[in-house]
Design an enzyme around this catalytic site. Structure first.
Site, PDB file in Angstrom:
ATOM      1  N   HIS A 125       0.851  -1.196   0.000  1.00 27.61           N
ATOM      2  CA  HIS A 125       0.000   0.000   0.000  1.00 27.61           C
ATOM      3  C   HIS A 125       0.885   1.245   0.000  1.00 27.61           C
ATOM      4  CE1 HIS A 125      -3.093  -2.861   0.921  1.00 27.61           C
ATOM      5  NE2 HIS A 125      -2.497  -3.190   2.042  1.00 27.61           N
ATOM      6  N   GLU A 183      -1.683  -0.759   8.258  1.00 31.05           N
ATOM      7  CA  GLU A 183      -2.615  -1.738   8.811  1.00 31.05           C
ATOM      8  C   GLU A 183      -1.921  -2.665   9.803  1.00 31.05           C
ATOM      9  OE1 GLU A 183      -4.094  -3.627   5.287  1.00 31.05           O
ATOM     10  OE2 GLU A 183      -2.287  -4.792   4.945  1.00 31.05           O
ATOM     11  N   HIS A 186       3.590  -7.608   1.202  1.00 33.55           N
ATOM     12  CA  HIS A 186       2.989  -8.539   2.158  1.00 33.55           C
ATOM     13  C   HIS A 186       1.882  -9.367   1.509  1.00 33.55           C
ATOM     14  CE1 HIS A 186       0.418  -4.923   2.346  1.00 33.55           C
ATOM     15  NE2 HIS A 186      -0.578  -5.770   2.556  1.00 33.55           N
ATOM     16  N   ARG A 191      -1.344  -4.491  -6.286  1.00 40.70           N
ATOM     17  CA  ARG A 191      -1.130  -5.937  -6.411  1.00 40.70           C
ATOM     18  C   ARG A 191       0.033  -6.171  -7.370  1.00 40.70           C
ATOM     19  NH1 ARG A 191      -5.910  -7.272  -8.563  1.00 40.70           N
ATOM     20  NH2 ARG A 191      -6.941  -7.381  -6.546  1.00 40.70           N
TER      21      ARG A 191
END
Length: 322
Positions: free
Chosen positions: A104, A121, A179, A199
């Site tokens: 991200h 996150e 990740h 992605r």
């Protein structure tokens, strides 16, 4: 004051290529189908805004509640930083298969490219099949050119760091960190309100229509942190009936609470508080209003509430606030 109670929301279920049935089988959710990968518990993402399911505001959206209550719900300090947008997105995730490898962007890049927040996150593992692993970061410092070469040669997996996990393991995923959640893992996710994901690798999978999913190769190259860092596994204590700090970052603070018996718990902060129940069940009382929160459920406590009564035979909670 009838708005000042523990607010529950109707989960928003998301079918995913990699999803399974644990949201229903383990968490008791009424998620239909065999590919339900996510339960969005508390969301202010456009097109997926949560709807209140209990109390005087039942049927109203989170947006409605913020418009009606303002700082009573969010806290003035939260409004000063984030405006009237709810700044946290809360999910439960069931990965029957490996998720795509992704990352991200940070706030600056996300704002510039997508007019969005970035996406910091954290993950808290609620259940993991034996041998299940997460991908978190690289296994060595990597040069940008080396990364691109491995991507083109379909050997990216050779550069990645794998972490075998068990129930209770917690990971902090800062922006730029590559990740992926591995197959067999059920977890709670706390993140900034953002749906911006780059992605980079998807195991060449195809959906039911025979299509591969979009990759964001070029966007990701400048957003990746190529250094190998051991900064993701969260160490935390598990003292009973007190908040045990797990993660403190500019976007959220999360503590682990193991509640046994009954306690009056003060909320001395100018912020809403979220409780995610990750095991057992707890009764949360505010005045005469009582709400039971079971494993796999989430509740929002308005910022104007300064104390809650927590009562449980045994309940494990994640307490989240700004």
């Amino acid at each position: 004051m009838n708005n000042l109670y523990p607010i529950k929301f109707t989960p928003i279920y998301k079918e995913r290529l990699w999803g399974g049935t644990k949201l229903k089988d383990v968490l008791g959710k009424d998620a239909e189908g065999d590919l339900v990968g996510e339960s969005w518990e508390l969301s202010d993402v456009e097109g997926d805004v949560s709807v209140i399911s209990n109390g005087a505001m039942a049927g109203k959206t989170l947006t409605d509640a913020i418009e009606t209550m303002g700082k009573e719900l969010l806290g003035q300090s939260v409004i000063d930083r984030f405006g009237s947008k709810f700044p946290i997105l809360i999910k439960f995730i069931d990965a029957k298969q490996d998720l795509s490898i992704q990352l991200h962007p940070n706030d600056e890049l996300a704002q510039k490219r997508h007019n969005s927040f970035g996406k910091t996150e954290m993950w808290h593992v609620m259940q993991a099949d034996p041998g299940s692993k997460l991908i978190v970061g690289f296994n060595k410092d990597v040069e940008k050119e080396e990364y691109v070469e491995h991507l083109e040669n379909n050997t990216l997996l050779d550069l990645l760091n794998y972490e075998e996990v068990d129930t209770g393991d917690t990971f902090f995923i800062n922006t730029g960190k590559i990740h992926a959640i591995g197959a067999g893992i059920l977890l709670a996710e706390i993140q900034q309100t953002s749906d911006v994901t780059y992605r980079v690798y998807d195991f060449n999978r195809k959906d039911k229509d025979g299509n591969t999913r979009e990759l964001h190769t070029e966007l990701a190259i400048d957003a990746i942190d190529y250094r190998a860092k051991d900064d993701f596994k969260v160490a935390y204590t598990k003292e009973k009936n007190v908040p045990n700090n797990m993660v403190s970052c500019p976007y959220f603070t999360t503590s682990y609470m193991d509640v046994i018996g009954e306690l009056e718990h003060k909320l001395d902060r100018d912020s809403f508080t979220i409780y995610m129940c990750v095991d057992g069940e707890v009764e949360i009382s505010i005045g005469d209003f009582k709400e039971t929160v079971k494993k796999g459920e989430t509740v929002l406590i308005p910022a104007a509430i300064s104390e809650v009564n927590l009562k449980a035979n045994s309940a494990k909670l994640l307490e989240v606030y700004i």
